[in-house]
Design a protein around this motif. Structure first.
Motif, PDB file in Angstrom:
ATOM      1  N   MET A  67       0.801  -1.187   0.052  1.00  0.00           N
ATOM      2  CA  MET A  67       0.098  -0.093  -0.004  1.00  0.00           C
ATOM      3  C   MET A  67       0.857   1.326   0.037  1.00  0.00           C
ATOM      4  O   MET A  67       0.481   2.248  -0.653  1.00  0.00           O
ATOM      5  CB  MET A  67      -0.871   0.133   1.157  1.00  0.00           C
ATOM      6  N   GLU A  68       1.934   1.307   0.909  1.00  0.00           N
ATOM      7  CA  GLU A  68       2.873   2.385   0.811  1.00  0.00           C
ATOM      8  C   GLU A  68       3.594   2.799  -0.330  1.00  0.00           C
ATOM      9  O   GLU A  68       3.696   3.800  -0.805  1.00  0.00           O
ATOM     10  CB  GLU A  68       3.731   2.262   2.119  1.00  0.00           C
ATOM     11  N   GLU A  69       3.738   1.548  -1.106  1.00  0.00           N
ATOM     12  CA  GLU A  69       4.392   1.642  -2.210  1.00  0.00           C
ATOM     13  C   GLU A  69       3.541   2.119  -3.587  1.00  0.00           C
ATOM     14  O   GLU A  69       3.987   3.138  -4.399  1.00  0.00           O
ATOM     15  CB  GLU A  69       4.831   0.128  -2.699  1.00  0.00           C
ATOM     16  N   VAL A  70       2.548   1.907  -3.364  1.00  0.00           N
ATOM     17  CA  VAL A  70       1.449   2.161  -4.637  1.00  0.00           C
ATOM     18  C   VAL A  70       0.694   3.577  -4.192  1.00  0.00           C
ATOM     19  O   VAL A  70       0.048   4.364  -5.246  1.00  0.00           O
ATOM     20  CB  VAL A  70       0.610   1.216  -5.244  1.00  0.00           C
ATOM     21  N   ASP A  71       0.321   3.910  -2.978  1.00  0.00           N
ATOM     22  CA  ASP A  71      -0.490   4.911  -2.363  1.00  0.00           C
ATOM     23  C   ASP A  71       0.367   6.267  -2.333  1.00  0.00           C
ATOM     24  O   ASP A  71       0.779   6.696  -1.364  1.00  0.00           O
ATOM     25  CB  ASP A  71      -0.996   4.800  -1.165  1.00  0.00           C
ATOM     26  N   THR A  72       0.818   6.711  -3.496  1.00  0.00           N
ATOM     27  CA  THR A  72       1.808   7.741  -3.695  1.00  0.00           C
ATOM     28  C   THR A  72       1.409   9.451  -3.038  1.00  0.00           C
ATOM     29  O   THR A  72       2.039  10.030  -2.857  1.00  0.00           O
ATOM     30  CB  THR A  72       2.250   8.025  -5.342  1.00  0.00           C
ATOM     31  N   ASP A  73      -0.069   9.344  -2.808  1.00  0.00           N
ATOM     32  CA  ASP A  73      -0.663  10.706  -2.362  1.00  0.00           C
ATOM     33  C   ASP A  73      -0.846  10.420  -0.806  1.00  0.00           C
ATOM     34  O   ASP A  73      -1.376  11.334  -0.303  1.00  0.00           O
ATOM     35  CB  ASP A  73      -1.794  10.942  -3.021  1.00  0.00           C
ATOM     36  N   ASN A  74      -0.493   9.216  -0.373  1.00  0.00           N
ATOM     37  CA  ASN A  74      -0.843   8.749   1.210  1.00  0.00           C
ATOM     38  C   ASN A  74      -2.180   9.099   1.481  1.00  0.00           C
ATOM     39  O   ASN A  74      -2.503   9.339   2.743  1.00  0.00           O
ATOM     40  CB  ASN A  74       0.204   9.873   1.899  1.00  0.00           C
ATOM     41  N   ILE A 118      -6.085   3.148  -2.750  1.00  0.00           N
ATOM     42  CA  ILE A 118      -5.664   3.161  -4.088  1.00  0.00           C
ATOM     43  C   ILE A 118      -6.963   2.995  -4.901  1.00  0.00           C
ATOM     44  O   ILE A 118      -7.830   2.313  -4.855  1.00  0.00           O
ATOM     45  CB  ILE A 118      -4.487   2.014  -4.368  1.00  0.00           C
ATOM     46  N   ASP A 119      -6.683   3.530  -6.337  1.00  0.00           N
ATOM     47  CA  ASP A 119      -7.688   3.423  -7.231  1.00  0.00           C
ATOM     48  C   ASP A 119      -7.164   2.220  -8.402  1.00  0.00           C
ATOM     49  O   ASP A 119      -6.277   1.509  -7.950  1.00  0.00           O
ATOM     50  CB  ASP A 119      -7.875   4.778  -7.957  1.00  0.00           C
ATOM     51  N   PHE A 120      -8.356   2.052  -9.161  1.00  0.00           N
ATOM     52  CA  PHE A 120      -7.977   0.924  -9.978  1.00  0.00           C
ATOM     53  C   PHE A 120      -6.552   0.967 -10.989  1.00  0.00           C
ATOM     54  O   PHE A 120      -5.894  -0.262 -11.031  1.00  0.00           O
ATOM     55  CB  PHE A 120      -9.185   0.793 -10.983  1.00  0.00           C
ATOM     56  N   GLN A 121      -6.165   2.172 -11.228  1.00  0.00           N
ATOM     57  CA  GLN A 121      -5.001   2.172 -12.151  1.00  0.00           C
ATOM     58  C   GLN A 121      -3.840   1.750 -11.118  1.00  0.00           C
ATOM     59  O   GLN A 121      -2.879   1.330 -11.495  1.00  0.00           O
ATOM     60  CB  GLN A 121      -5.013   3.626 -12.828  1.00  0.00           C
ATOM     61  N   GLU A 122      -3.855   2.522 -10.147  1.00  0.00           N
ATOM     62  CA  GLU A 122      -2.783   2.142  -9.080  1.00  0.00           C
ATOM     63  C   GLU A 122      -2.737   0.514  -8.881  1.00  0.00           C
ATOM     64  O   GLU A 122      -1.626   0.175  -8.705  1.00  0.00           O
ATOM     65  CB  GLU A 122      -2.845   2.915  -7.677  1.00  0.00           C
ATOM     66  N   PHE A 123      -3.859  -0.122  -8.693  1.00  0.00           N
ATOM     67  CA  PHE A 123      -4.024  -1.252  -8.430  1.00  0.00           C
ATOM     68  C   PHE A 123      -3.232  -2.136  -9.665  1.00  0.00           C
ATOM     69  O   PHE A 123      -2.461  -3.100  -9.411  1.00  0.00           O
ATOM     70  CB  PHE A 123      -5.340  -1.814  -8.190  1.00  0.00           C
ATOM     71  N   ALA A 168       1.352  -5.100 -12.238  1.00  0.00           N
ATOM     72  CA  ALA A 168       2.161  -5.332 -13.395  1.00  0.00           C
ATOM     73  C   ALA A 168       3.460  -5.046 -12.993  1.00  0.00           C
ATOM     74  O   ALA A 168       4.453  -5.574 -13.501  1.00  0.00           O
ATOM     75  CB  ALA A 168       1.890  -3.865 -14.500  1.00  0.00           C
ATOM     76  N   SER A 169       3.746  -4.277 -11.902  1.00  0.00           N
ATOM     77  CA  SER A 169       5.279  -4.173 -11.289  1.00  0.00           C
ATOM     78  C   SER A 169       5.470  -5.509 -10.784  1.00  0.00           C
ATOM     79  O   SER A 169       6.703  -5.916 -10.962  1.00  0.00           O
ATOM     80  CB  SER A 169       5.326  -2.934 -10.398  1.00  0.00           C
ATOM     81  N   ARG A 170       4.668  -6.222  -9.978  1.00  0.00           N
ATOM     82  CA  ARG A 170       4.940  -7.698  -9.751  1.00  0.00           C
ATOM     83  C   ARG A 170       5.375  -8.477 -10.632  1.00  0.00           C
ATOM     84  O   ARG A 170       6.063  -9.406 -10.659  1.00  0.00           O
ATOM     85  CB  ARG A 170       3.749  -8.163  -8.627  1.00  0.00           C
ATOM     86  N   ALA A 171       4.550  -8.417 -11.607  1.00  0.00           N
ATOM     87  CA  ALA A 171       4.715  -9.242 -12.845  1.00  0.00           C
ATOM     88  C   ALA A 171       6.156  -9.068 -13.561  1.00  0.00           C
ATOM     89  O   ALA A 171       6.867 -10.158 -13.834  1.00  0.00           O
ATOM     90  CB  ALA A 171       3.647  -9.287 -13.928  1.00  0.00           C
TER      91      ALA A 171
END
Length: 172
Positions: free
Chosen positions: A76-83, A87-92, A97-100
């Motif tokens: 969550m901390e990694e993708v929730d850039t606005d703190n 997270i929204d769908f695009q962040e999800f 994708a980054s995990r892949a």
């Protein structure tokens, strides 16, 4: 943050635009993104277009990523850039994708190894191997399981460490 009904979110959701605008577009087909969107919206309990930490854990679990609470917080901390805590769908999709893209042979083998290590001893022992193979419908007796362990036990200690497993798999 304003809340939207799920119908409004679905109206605003443009699959083509989503695929083009996110890094994950190269990793997922339109059909996969559509399925991931359905999963995402199914866990978005308040239908506001975002998911919080507990919803993220459930969503990741539904797509096959079983993470401990601490790992979900890190993600969550990694993708929730606005703190914002959501997270929204695009962040999800970016997260998946980054995990892949980060997935390596060693990580894949670690996951497989962990599936064999049923008692979490950090070793694969004959009883672990036998239990897993039986659960997969394979007929195996104690002697067969012990022989398989001997084959993969490269350091001769009677059990298969991750290093043994990794090196054995890379040889075959």
């Amino acid at each position: 943050m304003s809340k939207f009904s799920s119908d409004e979110i679905k109206q605003d959701f443009n699959l083509e635009q989503c695929v083009k605008n996110i890094d994950g577009g190269d990793y997922f087909t339109k059909e996969e993104i559509s399925e991931l969107y359905e999963t995402f919206t199914s866990v978005d309990k308040d239908s506001n277009g975002t998911i919080d930490l507990s919803e993220l854990k459930l969503c990741l679990s539904l797509v096959g990523m079983k993470l401990r609470d601490e790992q979900v917080r890190e993600v969550m901390e990694e993708v929730d850039t606005d703190n914002s805590g959501d997270i929204d769908f695009q962040e999800f999709i970016r997260l998946l994708a980054s995990r892949a893209s980060d997935s390596s042979e060693e990580e894949d083998l670690r996951i497989a190894f962990d599936n064999f290590d049923r008692n979490h001893s950090h070793y694969i022992e004959a009883e672990d191997l036998k239990a897993l193979l039986l659960s997969l419908g394979e007929r195996v007796n104690d002697s067969d399981a012990a022989e398989m362990i001997r084959m993969a036990d490269l350091d001769g200690d009677g059990k298969v460490s991750f290093e043994d497993y990794f090196n054995f798999i890379r040889k075959i």
